[in-house]
Design a protein around this motif. Sequence first.
Motif, short mmCIF file in Angstrom:
data_model
loop_
_atom_site.label_atom_id
_atom_site.label_comp_id
_atom_site.label_asym_id
_atom_site.label_seq_id
_atom_site.Cartn_x
_atom_site.Cartn_y
_atom_site.Cartn_z
N GLN A 40 34.60 37.18 34.10
CA GLN A 40 33.21 37.39 34.51
C GLN A 40 33.23 38.14 35.83
N GLY A 41 32.16 38.83 36.15
CA GLY A 41 32.08 39.51 37.45
C GLY A 41 32.42 40.98 37.38
N SER A 42 32.83 41.53 38.53
CA SER A 42 32.96 42.99 38.68
C SER A 42 34.37 43.50 38.36
N PHE A 43 34.94 43.05 37.24
CA PHE A 43 36.30 43.49 36.90
C PHE A 43 36.31 44.96 36.47
N ASN A 44 35.28 45.42 35.78
CA ASN A 44 35.24 46.82 35.38
C ASN A 44 35.20 47.76 36.58
N GLU A 45 34.48 47.35 37.62
CA GLU A 45 34.39 48.18 38.82
C GLU A 45 35.73 48.27 39.54
N ALA A 48 37.86 50.72 37.57
CA ALA A 48 37.43 52.09 37.85
C ALA A 48 37.93 52.55 39.22
N ALA A 49 37.89 51.66 40.21
CA ALA A 49 38.37 52.02 41.55
C ALA A 49 39.87 52.29 41.53
N LYS A 56 46.80 52.31 37.06
CA LYS A 56 46.27 51.69 35.85
C LYS A 56 45.89 50.24 36.11
N GLY A 57 44.67 49.89 35.74
CA GLY A 57 44.21 48.51 35.79
C GLY A 57 43.95 47.99 34.40
N VAL A 58 44.31 46.74 34.14
CA VAL A 58 44.10 46.14 32.82
C VAL A 58 43.39 44.80 32.96
N GLU A 59 42.61 44.46 31.96
CA GLU A 59 41.90 43.19 31.95
C GLU A 59 42.86 42.05 31.60
N HIS A 233 32.54 43.29 48.64
CA HIS A 233 32.85 43.96 47.38
C HIS A 233 33.25 45.42 47.61
N PRO A 234 34.50 45.73 47.94
CA PRO A 234 34.90 47.14 48.07
C PRO A 234 34.75 47.93 46.78
N GLU A 235 34.82 47.25 45.65
CA GLU A 235 34.75 47.94 44.36
C GLU A 235 33.36 48.50 44.08
N LEU A 236 32.36 48.11 44.84
CA LEU A 236 31.00 48.62 44.65
C LEU A 236 30.69 49.80 45.57
N THR A 237 31.70 50.35 46.21
CA THR A 237 31.53 51.53 47.04
C THR A 237 32.46 52.63 46.53
N ALA A 238 32.27 53.84 47.07
CA ALA A 238 33.15 54.95 46.73
C ALA A 238 34.32 55.07 47.69
#
Length: 280
Positions: A40-45, A48-49, A56-59, A233-238
Amino acid sequence: MASHLTQHTRTTTTFTTISKHKPLSTTPKSHMTIGVLAFQGSFNEHIAALRRIGVKGVEIRKPEQLENVAALIIPGGESTTMAKLAEFHNMFPPLREFVKTGKPVWGTCAGLIFLANKAFGQKAGGQELVGGLDCTVHRNFFGSQIQSFEAEVPVPLLADQEGGPGSFRCVFIRAPAILEVGPEVEVLAEVPVPSNSVFNTNLAAYNQEANLAPIDKVVVAVKQGNLLGTAFHPELTADSRWHSYFVKMVNDLEATSGSIVKADMNALQEPKIELPIYLP
């Protein structure tokens, strides 16, 4: 601190690019894989970062998946829900073992709560923790969803290692705060707590219960050995500098153990902008 803690509305779509990274040494093309806990949460972000910096990031949802990653990110989200799902999937024992292996683990927001040895302000019955970070976290220090805010926070160590501005625009969403740290914990960022804010009420309550002298600031980013924790949340920034910093933690482990393939740090050039910075 120059900036004040202010509420924000998450409605704009202004994009910001951080491109003033220090020159980086050439390393082999990355085969590094970083896991992101994906209940749950911002794993997709986060994935992407990582992609923006060539990693490479994996779930991760099953214990056996941890065997194939060089590091792990525990993202922000609703910490109680994440804990219940992790318990349902029997993930707490393998997560604790992963921390003990010495592989880097980064917790953001709810993930920071997971990594803390102690949590204050828990719901009735509390929640299970992974532990490892010698600190005490106030679970919901910065209030409810409507009290979410952004602030320019000084990050001198991050700027020294990754270049760019001397501050980082931190996104706090129902965020925790670190109220105490152990002697082995390195503080990377702090924010002031204005005396007239609702946050100060939370701080005063904790200080009284813990029998601590009053303080006027809280810690929002720490590092201890292989563990990194950020309340925001660094993943919510560019701005990818925190992700770059974490990847370098993995590379540093490779330098000492020889067991992890280095990432291609030359990918840390002008990123393709995918995520917004929400301005107040």
